[in-house]
Write an enzyme that holds these catalytic residues in place. Structure first.
Site, PDB file in Angstrom:
ATOM      1  CE1 TYR A 204      -3.884   1.982  -0.010  1.00 14.96           C
ATOM      2  CE2 TYR A 204      -3.960   2.691   1.654  1.00 14.96           C
ATOM      3  CZ  TYR A 204      -4.750   2.718   0.405  1.00 14.96           C
ATOM      4  OH  TYR A 204      -5.894   3.093   0.129  1.00 14.96           O
TER       5      TYR A 204
ATOM      6  CE  LYS B  80     -20.034 -20.336 -16.855  1.00 15.72           C
ATOM      7  NZ  LYS B  80     -21.058 -20.906 -17.776  1.00 15.72           N
TER       8      LYS B  80
END
Length: 416
Positions: free
Chosen positions: A65, A120
């Site tokens: 970060y 999926k």
């Protein structure tokens, strides 16, 4: 366990009390109900996000970060193509639905579609090594769906449209393909078509025939039926007729939608008219993607040694017991019969190949290459019960991935 933290079980035994709201002993309905494996598996969802880098201390944090991330952001701002190298973009697909045509359940809405979209996504990962994020949209308006996906697209390397009803699915896919520079693929159309073509190629090889010598009849003029007709035509099928509820889709009909009018323009070279039963008379191939039941007397009029691919779930248009009386090769959409026409054989490898070369689209040539690669997996093991591989055959995804990547390069849509 993480899912249980944010989504604790609601049955009273987890909370240590069997008392109702008034303090009286309540009924533990969860205990009284029989165990259901499907609900147990789905509790808390079937997927989660996992970091690929550690954040163990201050140094890790400063790299993952701020301030380290600022260097990467600035570099991408100066050279946008670097987003593929330094983010997950080239490894992740958006699985987008509006919940309007979910499996065999129909228009059940976005929330109810999420278990399927999660499923999926985990199939993408399991069978193709591709990360996927389910996105269920609270709209069925074509313009709103297109605009929403276009605005989400910077985060993804590809878009898999899923369970969107016809005919809207055709326009949504076309418009997104025009506006985006990443692959857009409606699996209900093209995944089904690729696997069907692969199985048909092998059925023809097994029986010493060619695609060009076959006449096929497709029952169903929705997303799958139209896509199958297109890919069979591209592959050189002798002739193919598509049937809807009113019979053969032919140019002389005045009740056709724009999509069906297009289909009539490239199918039915023989100019057949009438019902599905009329079209089946002498046909070599039946492909069912519609549901309903085809009378046995119509099946009996097909050509000797026919191929019957009855893919409706859970009830095939022609029951396998009936189909085997007249057909040399029988396939269904079910996992409890041989030769399952299953989209999972296609879409993970197709997207893996497209993402591997950072393709800008998935072309017809890439789909044809995927079908040929899929068919080749079982070329040495062909039999009436094996014209298509199992989804768990570890050769499938690598073969399809390599073929699609090579086709993308050959067709000039690869960026590397």
């Amino acid at each position: 366990m993480a899912a249980e933290i944010v989504n604790p079980r609601s049955d009273s035994s987890e909370h240590g009390s069997d008392t109702g709201a008034d303090g009286d002993a309540g009924t533990d309905t969860a205990r009284d109900e029989p165990f259901d494996a499907a609900f147990a598996l789905h509790r808390g969802g079937k997927m989660a996000i996992q970091a690929t880098v550690p954040v163990r201390d201050r140094d890790d944090l400063s790299l993952a970060y701020t301030p380290g991330v600022a260097k990467v952001c600035s570099a991408i701002a100066e050279q946008p193509e670097l987003v593929h190298d330094y983010t997950w973009k080239s490894q992740v697909v958006a699985v987008v639905t509006d919940g309007s045509a979910v499996l065999g359940l129909g228009d059940i809405g976005p929330e109810a579609s999420l278990p399927v979209m999660e499923g999926k996504a985990i199939l993408f990962k399991q069978f193709g090594g591709v990360d996927a994020i389910p996105i269920a949209l609270a709209t069925q308006d074509v313009d709103e769906i297109v605009e929403t996906v276009v605005r989400l697209a910077p985060s993804f390397g590809g878009v898999n449209l899923e369970d969107i009803s016809a005919p809207r699915c055709f326009e949504i896919e076309r418009r997104l393909q025009e506006r985006l520079d990443v692959p857009v693929f409606h699996d209900d159309q093209h995944g089904t078509a690729v696997v069907t073509l692969a199985a048909l190629r092998n059925a023809a090889r097994l029986t010493g025939r060619t695609l060009g010598g076959l006449r096929a009849v497709i029952s169903g003029a929705g997303a799958a039926g139209v896509a199958i007709a297109k890919i069979l035509t591209e592959a050189g099928i002798g002739d193919v007729a598509v049937c809807d509820r009113k019979g053969v889709v032919s140019a002389d009909r005045t009740d056709l939608t724009d999509v069906k009018r297009q289909v009539a323009g490239f199918t039915n070279k023989a100019g057949r008219q009438g019902s599905l039963a009329d079209a089946l008379d002498g046909a070599d191939v039946f492909i069912g993607v519609s549901g309903g039941t085809v009378p046995e007397e119509a099946v009996a009029k097909m050509a000797p040694g026919a191929f019957i691919f009855a893919m409706a779930n859970p009830n095939p248009e022609i029951h396998p017991d009936v189909a085997h009386k007249y057909a040399a090769v029988v396939a269904t959409g079910r996992s409890d019969y041989p030769n399952q026409i299953n989209n999972v054989l296609a879409f993970p490898g197709i997207f893996a190949g497209a993402l591997q070369v950072r393709a800008t689209e998935i072309t017809e040539g890439m789909k044809l290459a995927a079908a040929e690669a899929l068919a080749s997996v079982v070329a040495d093991d062909l039999s009436p019960d094996v014209v298509i591989p199992s989804p768990f055959d570890e050769r499938v995804a690598p073969a399809v991935t390599a073929a699609v990547a090579a086709a993308a390069r050959a067709e000039g849509v690869a960026r590397r």
